[in-house]
Enzyme design. Structure first.
Site, short mmCIF file in Angstrom:
data_model
loop_
_atom_site.label_atom_id
_atom_site.label_comp_id
_atom_site.label_asym_id
_atom_site.label_seq_id
_atom_site.Cartn_x
_atom_site.Cartn_y
_atom_site.Cartn_z
N LYS A 139 0.83 -1.20 0.00
CA LYS A 139 0.00 0.00 0.00
C LYS A 139 0.87 1.26 0.00
O LYS A 139 0.63 2.21 -0.75
CB LYS A 139 -0.90 -0.03 1.24
N LYS A 191 1.40 4.06 -2.99
CA LYS A 191 1.17 5.48 -2.68
C LYS A 191 2.40 6.30 -3.08
O LYS A 191 2.27 7.39 -3.66
CB LYS A 191 0.90 5.63 -1.19
N ASP A 245 34.44 37.28 -4.82
CA ASP A 245 35.63 36.75 -5.49
C ASP A 245 35.40 35.28 -5.81
O ASP A 245 34.27 34.80 -5.74
CB ASP A 245 36.91 37.02 -4.67
N1 COA Z 1 5.51 5.93 2.11
C1 COA Z 1 4.38 5.88 1.41
N2 COA Z 1 3.15 6.02 1.95
C2 COA Z 1 3.10 6.23 3.28
C3 COA Z 1 4.25 6.28 4.07
C4 COA Z 1 5.50 6.11 3.46
N3 COA Z 1 6.65 6.15 4.15
N4 COA Z 1 3.90 6.50 5.36
C5 COA Z 1 2.56 6.58 5.36
N5 COA Z 1 2.06 6.41 4.12
C6 COA Z 1 0.67 6.47 3.68
C7 COA Z 1 -0.25 5.60 4.52
O1 COA Z 1 -0.32 4.31 3.98
C8 COA Z 1 -1.53 6.35 4.40
O2 COA Z 1 -2.08 6.06 3.12
P1 COA Z 1 -3.66 6.23 2.81
O3 COA Z 1 -4.00 7.66 3.04
O4 COA Z 1 -3.77 5.82 1.38
O5 COA Z 1 -4.35 5.31 3.78
C9 COA Z 1 -1.12 7.80 4.36
O6 COA Z 1 0.23 7.79 3.88
C10 COA Z 1 -1.17 8.48 5.69
O7 COA Z 1 -0.41 7.76 6.63
P2 COA Z 1 -0.54 7.98 8.21
O8 COA Z 1 -1.79 7.32 8.70
O9 COA Z 1 -0.38 9.43 8.50
O10 COA Z 1 0.74 7.25 8.74
P3 COA Z 1 0.80 5.85 9.49
O11 COA Z 1 0.35 6.09 10.91
O12 COA Z 1 0.09 4.83 8.71
O13 COA Z 1 2.33 5.51 9.49
C11 COA Z 1 4.64 5.59 9.99
C12 COA Z 1 3.29 6.28 10.16
C13 COA Z 1 5.76 6.44 10.55
C14 COA Z 1 4.63 4.23 10.71
C15 COA Z 1 4.85 5.37 8.47
O14 COA Z 1 4.83 6.65 7.89
C16 COA Z 1 6.09 4.60 8.05
O15 COA Z 1 6.12 3.40 8.17
N6 COA Z 1 7.10 5.29 7.50
C17 COA Z 1 8.28 4.67 6.95
C18 COA Z 1 9.17 4.10 8.03
C19 COA Z 1 10.42 3.47 7.47
O16 COA Z 1 10.48 3.01 6.35
N7 COA Z 1 11.50 3.45 8.28
C20 COA Z 1 12.76 2.93 7.89
C21 COA Z 1 13.66 3.94 7.27
S1 COA Z 1 14.16 5.22 8.37
#
Ligand code: COA
Ligand code: MG
Length: 288
Positions: free
Chosen positions: A16, A20, A269
């Site tokens: 998902k 996105k 410069d």
């Molecule tokens: N990439 C793509 N899409 C993302 C995303 C990301 N990193 N983080 C969230 N989304 C999406 C969600 O799936 C959601 O989609 P939807 O609106 O279609 O349902 C939307 O963005 C909003 O997300 P939200 O509900 O605000 O965030 P969350 O609570 O689901 O997740 C985190 C928060 C921090 C857990 C999540 O952003 C995440 O896993 N980030 C990446 C972490 C990672 O990869 N860490 C390792 C490297 S440092």
């Protein structure tokens, strides 16, 4: 080199989030098999990333896959699972020696040759985010296959036992060590993640600070962070106009036999010209 103002991670097993990410217009998408992926999801992350590389249209976004660190025991299966689907680059975390890069470089080159792809077309980006990695930067950064060094602030703080603070003073030495190693080897330097992803104002401050220090981009973990980061790493219209003015007046001044001259009450410069040229090349890379 691909512009990497923002590099967005997501867990590689999260279809998902990957679907996105391709809609966001983000410079780089990094599908993660390392710390963003739970230990019991490593295999699923490999197959999900392979499927994404096969089936999704990433548009202008760069397609990156982050493998587990060398020595984790997962790295070989990780890299072999994704390379046949031709990512734009492999991200290796927690690099601590030149040999770590060499290991990946060899496997990538074998794959490129086997498929008849241009050698060096798959790029390597590395995370340098441990005390050992910072100490060995001089050798590591000289590896010819590298494009960028990513500095991981949380991992580095853990590695030296520092407490993370908002202004990140505990990271400044290592951030600047990475910047210097990158500048000396013509690599991009990619700054720390702001883990407090709901606080976009702090993100803007930290991103502007990173851009001011000399970083070319910043890591991101949430879609809302992407526009803030991309803007902070795109030179403003004002900065571009001023840089153009320096380049134009510098040439005229040289013709008149003056190495240093005055522009709007400031001394200009050679180093200021070089900086202005950097601003213009960053603006160009950002499509401005
Ligand atoms: N990439 C793509 N899409 C993302 C995303 C990301 N990193 N983080 C969230 N989304 C999406 C969600 O799936 C959601 O989609 P939807 O609106 O279609 O349902 C939307 O963005 C909003 O997300 P939200 O509900 O605000 O965030 P969350 O609570 O689901 O997740 C985190 C928060 C921090 C857990 C999540 O952003 C995440 O896993 N980030 C990446 C972490 C990672 O990869 N860490 C390792 C490297 S440092
Ligand atoms: Mg990390």
């Amino acid at each position: 080199m691909h512009s990497r103002r923002a590099l967005l991670y997501m867990p590689g097993d999260n279809w998902k989030m990957i679907t996105k990410a391709v809609t966001l217009g983000v410079d780089s998408i990094c599908m993660d098999m390392e710390d963003g992926t739970a230990v019991n999801k490593k295999a699923e992350a490999r197959t999900t990333i392979a499927k994404a590389l096969r089936e999704l249209d990433f548009g202008a976004s760069e397609k990156l896959a982050r493998i587990n660190s060398i020595g984790s025991g997962w790295e070989q299966d990780d890299i072999e699972a994704v390379l046949p689907y031709r990512p734009d680059g492999i991200v290796i975390p927690k690099v601590e020696s030149y040999d770590h890069v060499e290991w990946a470089g060899k496997i990538i080159e074998d794959t490129e040759l086997k498929h008849g792809w241009q050698v060096n077309s798959i790029r390597i980006l590395i995370g340098v985010e441990t005390a050992k990695g910072i100490l060995n930067l001089k050798e590591i950064a000289s590896h010819p296959r590298l494009d960028a060094i990513i500095f991981g602030g949380e991992d580095f703080a853990a590695s030296i036992g520092a407490t993370r603070t908002k202004d990140a003073i505990e990271l400044m030495y290592a951030r600047q060590a990475v910047l210097v190693a990158c500048a000396a080897n013509d690599l991009q330097a990619i700054d720390i993640v702001t883990i407090d992803y709901k606080d976009l104002e702090s993100l803007r401050v930290e991103a502007e600070q990173g851009a001011g220090l000399g970083f070319s981009g910043k890591q991101a973990i949430h879609p809302n962070q992407v526009p803030v980061v991309q803007e902070a790493f795109t030179p403003s219209d004002e900065a571009v106009a001023y840089a153009k003015k320096i380049v134009e007046t510098f040439e005229a001044s040289q013709k008149e036999g003056r190495g240093a001259y005055s522009l709007d009450g400031k001394m200009i410069d050679m180093p200021l010209l070089k900086n202005a040229q950097k601003v213009l090349s960053r603006a160009k890379a950002a499509g401005k």
